[in-house]
Design an enzyme around this catalytic site. Structure first.
Site, PDB file in Angstrom:
ATOM      1  N   GLY A   1      -4.997  -2.350   0.209  1.00 50.15           N
ATOM      2  CA  GLY A   1      -3.680  -2.496   0.811  1.00 50.15           C
ATOM      3  C   GLY A   1      -3.114  -1.181   1.322  1.00 50.15           C
ATOM      4  N   SER A   2      -1.809  -1.029   1.179  1.00 45.56           N
ATOM      5  CA  SER A   2      -1.087   0.069   1.838  1.00 45.56           C
ATOM      6  C   SER A   2      -1.451   1.453   1.325  1.00 45.56           C
ATOM      7  CB  SER A   2       0.420  -0.146   1.687  1.00 45.56           C
ATOM      8  OG  SER A   2       0.822  -1.288   2.400  1.00 45.56           O
ATOM      9  N   VAL A   3      -2.117   1.569   0.181  1.00 46.68           N
ATOM     10  CA  VAL A   3      -2.508   2.901  -0.282  1.00 46.68           C
ATOM     11  C   VAL A   3      -3.524   3.533   0.666  1.00 46.68           C
ATOM     12  CG1 VAL A   3      -2.019   2.490  -2.721  1.00 46.68           C
ATOM     13  CG2 VAL A   3      -4.270   1.897  -1.797  1.00 46.68           C
ATOM     14  N   MET A   4      -4.078   2.752   1.590  1.00 48.61           N
ATOM     15  CA  MET A   4      -5.024   3.290   2.567  1.00 48.61           C
ATOM     16  C   MET A   4      -4.316   3.906   3.774  1.00 48.61           C
ATOM     17  SD  MET A   4      -7.928   2.879   1.210  1.00 48.61           S
ATOM     18  CE  MET A   4      -8.903   3.404   2.593  1.00 48.61           C
ATOM     19  N   LYS A   5      -3.025   3.655   3.927  1.00 51.56           N
ATOM     20  CA  LYS A   5      -2.315   4.119   5.125  1.00 51.56           C
ATOM     21  C   LYS A   5      -2.341   5.641   5.285  1.00 51.56           C
ATOM     22  CE  LYS A   5       0.626   0.038   5.476  1.00 51.56           C
ATOM     23  NZ  LYS A   5       1.944  -0.552   5.213  1.00 51.56           N
TER      24      LYS A   5
END
Length: 568
Positions: free
Chosen positions: A302-306
């Site tokens: 999820g968003s931790v990859m942004k």
């Protein structure tokens, strides 16, 4: 001599003649022949047949016994024991020598904690054999109580048993051994040849009942197994497990994972998993507790990859660092799919996209890059590849090759969907942000010197992202619960829908947080994942971030890292 009187006349009885020469010679020859036969027999037994007879005698009395070698100890980075071998006694019996006396059998069965019927059935099953186990791996004191009964046919065997002082706290990382002290899971399995050691051998004389008469000497000395020093710090490991367990219980979650790495060396300082189990007592073991989820299981991050995708954006040169992206109206249609934000954030600059965790903003940026730009950055960060820890069953995750990707696939990859990672892979990728763009491979063993690392992000970009991550946990953001008093920290939240039978669910989530501390001079990288919280809260900032805050704060103090932020 006697005399006879006949008719008034007396005469002396005749004396028997002495032994004739022939008879005397015969006796001498007989004695001589017997002596020759006797000497020959003695010569035959003592000279000619001596090796055979001695071997036969030795076969009945001389024994070669194995000297067990204790398994090597496993310690944490500070020398604290995590796995040790303790001496135990195994009792065995020769069923053919066990007494038929009912009283003796009842006493033996009671001492073994068995009913008489079970004991008799076991003896009957092995009645045609000369060996059967009575009880494996008893404490020496308990075994001696049974041996004190002096029951014929019962014998001891010295062995070693593995004991884990940390219990369930580090169970999945260490693994377990079986009853024969052979590694079956975890590092016990990975380093089995190194930890096992080499048994020795000694020569002894025993009587026909198997009792030791005399020890003749050692043939080969037992060589103990090698010691293994892990990278984890037992103090931090305890805190990580405690806080993770509290969070899982509070949020009524299915489980959780926490991985903490040294940002300078890549050493894994803590690796906690739930559910867990006690390796010293495996009764009622939940099979799920055996899995080291941090290395074996994968999930969509999820968003931790942004922040990692943003590295590709900043390095591309296609998007200006001062660019502003219009995310209105808070959603966008792409290939018949709808990408949504939590709400309409309007125009956002690049730091704002990470701070607000805008899926629409990341998608618009990703579509301006080449088809493979983000995939290449993820690949450089080690995603979709084995972490190389040597742990059995470690997962490579999934990073699909960019073959005929649609626009929606390129977009979703930028905000952490369409790929899967393990917690260790994610923590290793974040070391690049904490280490001037150099990614460090994870190490489960303590290192004598820092590894070389792999440059994967431009240093200026890594530092810019590090500062952006700090603003993402500011007091007014969703990640504010990750803040640590006295320290500058940064990180990114993630809330990921789980996949069900009909696709992505709307009521089952994974709450994720990945963070770095302290920002001024990064020392640790921590990843927290809580699986399916059901108590109400499910956002990463509400469920996973507080665990990061508590564990990271305590770890920084234990590591004597000086504060770099004034108290507000």
């Amino acid at each position: 001599m006697r005399s006879e009187r006949r008719g008034g006349t007396s005469r002396q009885a005749p004396i028997a003649p002495p032994l004739g020469g022939g008879r005397f010679l015969f006796i001498l020859l007989a004695i001589g022949l017997a002596s020759v036969i006797l000497i020959g027999r003695i010569t035959l037994l003592q000279v000619i047949d001596r090796p055979f007879l001695q071997s036969q005698g030795d076969a009945r009395t001389l024994r070669h016994e194995t000297i067990p070698a204790h398994r090597g100890m496993i310690t944490d980075r500070n020398g604290e024991p995590l796995a040790i071998s303790t001496p135990v006694v195994t009792l065995w019996a020769n069923p053919q020598e066990l007494p038929n006396d009912a009283i003796q059998r009842v006493m033996l069965a009671q001492a073994l904690g068995m009913s008489l019927s079970d004991f008799e059935a076991r003896v009957a099953r092995f009645s045609e054999h000369e060996f059967m186990y009575l009880r494996r791996q008893m404490t020496p004191a308990a075994a001696q109580q049974i041996l004190n009964l002096r029951t014929p046919g019962v014998y001891p065997q010295r062995e070693y048993k593995r004991y884990y002082p940390a219990g369930e706290v580090a169970a999945q990382l260490l693994g377990v051994t079986n009853v024969d002290d052979v590694g079956q899971e975890g590092l016990e399995l990975s380093y089995q040849p190194y930890l096992a050691g080499r048994p020795g051998q000694r020569r002894v004389i025993k009587d026909r009942r198997g009792r030791l008469v005399r020890e003749l000497g050692v043939i080969n000395e037992a060589q103990p197994g090698g010691e293994l020093t892990l990278a984890i710090d037992q103090r931090i490991q305890y805190m990580a497990y405690r806080e993770l367990r509290a969070a899982v219980a509070e949020n009524e979650a299915d489980g959780g994972v926490l991985v903490m790495m040294d940002a300078r060396t890549g050493e894994v300082l803590a690796m906690a998993n739930l559910p867990s189990y006690n390796p010293n007592n495996r009764a009622g073991l939940d099979p799920r507790g055996l899995r080291n989820q941090a290395l074996v299981d994968v999930f969509e991050p999820g968003s931790v990859m942004k922040p990692l995708a943003m590295a590709a954006v900043l390095e591309s040169g296609v998007v200006d660092r001062d660019a502003v992206v219009d995310t209105s109206p808070g959603w966008m249609r792409l290939d018949q799919f709808t990408i949504r934000d939590f709400r309409n954030y309007g125009e956002l600059d690049l730091p704002g996209i990470l701070e607000k965790s805008s899926n629409v903003g990341m998608s618009r940026l990703a579509l301006q890059l080449s088809d493979t730009a983000i995939w290449e950055k993820y690949n450089q960060l080690g995603l979709g590849q084995a972490p190389g820890t040597g742990f059995p069953g470690e997962s490579t995750g999934s990073l699909p090759a960019p073959v005929r990707w649609s626009r929606s696939e390129r977009a979703t990859l930028s905000y952490g969907y369409g790929l899967s990672v393990s917690a260790v892979q994610l923590a290793s990728a974040y070391t690049a942000l904490a280490n001037d763009g150099v990614r460090l491979p994870p190490s489960l063993l303590r290192l004598s010197e820092p590894p070389q690392g792999t440059p994967v992000i431009e240093p200026t970009v890594a530092n810019d992202l590090l500062n952006i991550l700090e603003t993402s946990v500011a007091a007014y953001t969703g990640g504010r619960r990750a803040r640590v008093e006295g320290y500058r920290v940064g990180g990114k939240t993630g809330t990921v829908r789980k996949i069900g039978q009909q696709g992505y669910t709307t009521d089952a989530y994974r709450s994720v947080f990945a963070g770095i501390a302290p920002i001024s001079d990064p020392r640790i990288v921590t990843v927290v994942m809580i699986d399916h919280p059901k108590a109400g809260e499910f956002y990463g900032g509400a469920v996973a971030a507080p665990v990061f805050s508590s564990v990271t704060g305590n770890a920084l103090r234990l590591l004597d890292v000086p504060p770099d932020h004034e108290a507000e």
